[in-house]
Design a protein around this motif. Sequence first.
Motif, PDB file in Angstrom:
ATOM      1  N   GLN A  36       0.857  -1.185   0.000  1.00 43.16           N
ATOM      2  CA  GLN A  36       0.000   0.000   0.000  1.00 43.16           C
ATOM      3  C   GLN A  36       0.890   1.230   0.000  1.00 43.16           C
ATOM      4  N   LEU A  37       0.651   2.132  -0.955  1.00 42.87           N
ATOM      5  CA  LEU A  37       1.424   3.367  -1.020  1.00 42.87           C
ATOM      6  C   LEU A  37       0.700   4.476  -0.267  1.00 42.87           C
ATOM      7  N   GLU A  38       1.432   5.505   0.090  1.00 42.27           N
ATOM      8  CA  GLU A  38       0.864   6.603   0.866  1.00 42.27           C
ATOM      9  C   GLU A  38      -0.191   7.394   0.101  1.00 42.27           C
ATOM     10  N   ASN A  39      -0.163   7.362  -1.231  1.00 38.95           N
ATOM     11  CA  ASN A  39      -1.132   8.117  -2.025  1.00 38.95           C
ATOM     12  C   ASN A  39      -2.421   7.337  -2.297  1.00 38.95           C
ATOM     13  N   GLY A  40      -2.554   6.144  -1.728  1.00 40.55           N
ATOM     14  CA  GLY A  40      -3.768   5.348  -1.878  1.00 40.55           C
ATOM     15  C   GLY A  40      -3.678   4.253  -2.919  1.00 40.55           C
ATOM     16  N   SER A  42      -1.964   0.921  -4.833  1.00 39.65           N
ATOM     17  CA  SER A  42      -1.368  -0.286  -4.256  1.00 39.65           C
ATOM     18  C   SER A  42      -0.882  -1.225  -5.341  1.00 39.65           C
ATOM     19  N   PHE A  43      -0.047  -2.168  -4.935  1.00 44.19           N
ATOM     20  CA  PHE A  43       0.444  -3.237  -5.792  1.00 44.19           C
ATOM     21  C   PHE A  43       0.099  -4.544  -5.114  1.00 44.19           C
ATOM     22  N   ILE A  44      -0.376  -5.508  -5.895  1.00 43.34           N
ATOM     23  CA  ILE A  44      -0.702  -6.814  -5.342  1.00 43.34           C
ATOM     24  C   ILE A  44      -0.051  -7.878  -6.214  1.00 43.34           C
ATOM     25  N   ASN A  45       0.286  -9.005  -5.616  1.00 44.15           N
ATOM     26  CA  ASN A  45       0.972 -10.099  -6.301  1.00 44.15           C
ATOM     27  C   ASN A  45       2.314  -9.667  -6.866  1.00 44.15           C
ATOM     28  N   VAL A  46       3.102  -9.031  -6.020  1.00 45.07           N
ATOM     29  CA  VAL A  46       4.480  -8.684  -6.360  1.00 45.07           C
ATOM     30  C   VAL A  46       5.385  -9.370  -5.339  1.00 45.07           C
ATOM     31  N   ARG A  67       8.893  -8.147 -15.491  1.00 46.33           N
ATOM     32  CA  ARG A  67       8.912  -6.717 -15.189  1.00 46.33           C
ATOM     33  C   ARG A  67       9.286  -6.482 -13.729  1.00 46.33           C
ATOM     34  N   SER A  68      10.171  -5.531 -13.515  1.00 39.65           N
ATOM     35  CA  SER A  68      10.538  -5.140 -12.163  1.00 39.65           C
ATOM     36  C   SER A  68      10.654  -3.619 -12.110  1.00 39.65           C
ATOM     37  N   PHE A  69      10.534  -3.077 -10.917  1.00 43.94           N
ATOM     38  CA  PHE A  69      10.594  -1.628 -10.728  1.00 43.94           C
ATOM     39  C   PHE A  69      10.990  -1.362  -9.283  1.00 43.94           C
ATOM     40  N   PHE A  74      10.043   5.971   1.304  1.00 38.37           N
ATOM     41  CA  PHE A  74       9.170   6.924   1.988  1.00 38.37           C
ATOM     42  C   PHE A  74       7.749   6.936   1.424  1.00 38.37           C
ATOM     43  N   LYS A  75       7.543   6.343   0.240  1.00 35.71           N
ATOM     44  CA  LYS A  75       6.205   6.291  -0.355  1.00 35.71           C
ATOM     45  C   LYS A  75       5.418   5.052   0.059  1.00 35.71           C
ATOM     46  N   ILE A  76       6.066   4.112   0.726  1.00 38.05           N
ATOM     47  CA  ILE A  76       5.394   2.874   1.128  1.00 38.05           C
ATOM     48  C   ILE A  76       4.708   3.091   2.478  1.00 38.05           C
ATOM     49  N   PHE A  77       3.371   2.967   2.481  1.00 39.62           N
ATOM     50  CA  PHE A  77       2.601   3.099   3.717  1.00 39.62           C
ATOM     51  C   PHE A  77       2.653   1.817   4.521  1.00 39.62           C
TER      52      PHE A  77
END
Length: 83
Positions: A36-40, A42-46, A67-69, A74-77
Amino acid sequence: MITRIKITLKNGKTRLLNFGINNIEKVDKTRPLFIQLENGSSFINVTSEGILTDKKELCINEVNSERSFSIPAFKIFGWCYVD
């Protein structure tokens, strides 16, 4: 003060979020994650190996993809396992 956040995933499972990057260095790199990111958004199944780069970014890999990134820490809630 919020001490715990419980989420319910699309698969119906309920999980508690680990805040920020707490314990991310101990993550099981074979298990899929919800991030979950701070801006609302999210990423799932990573997946991740729980390693931060020199720029304090967490490296993320998509499950069943090449694919990777990276995401600045600080952006990860919060994060939790999907399974």
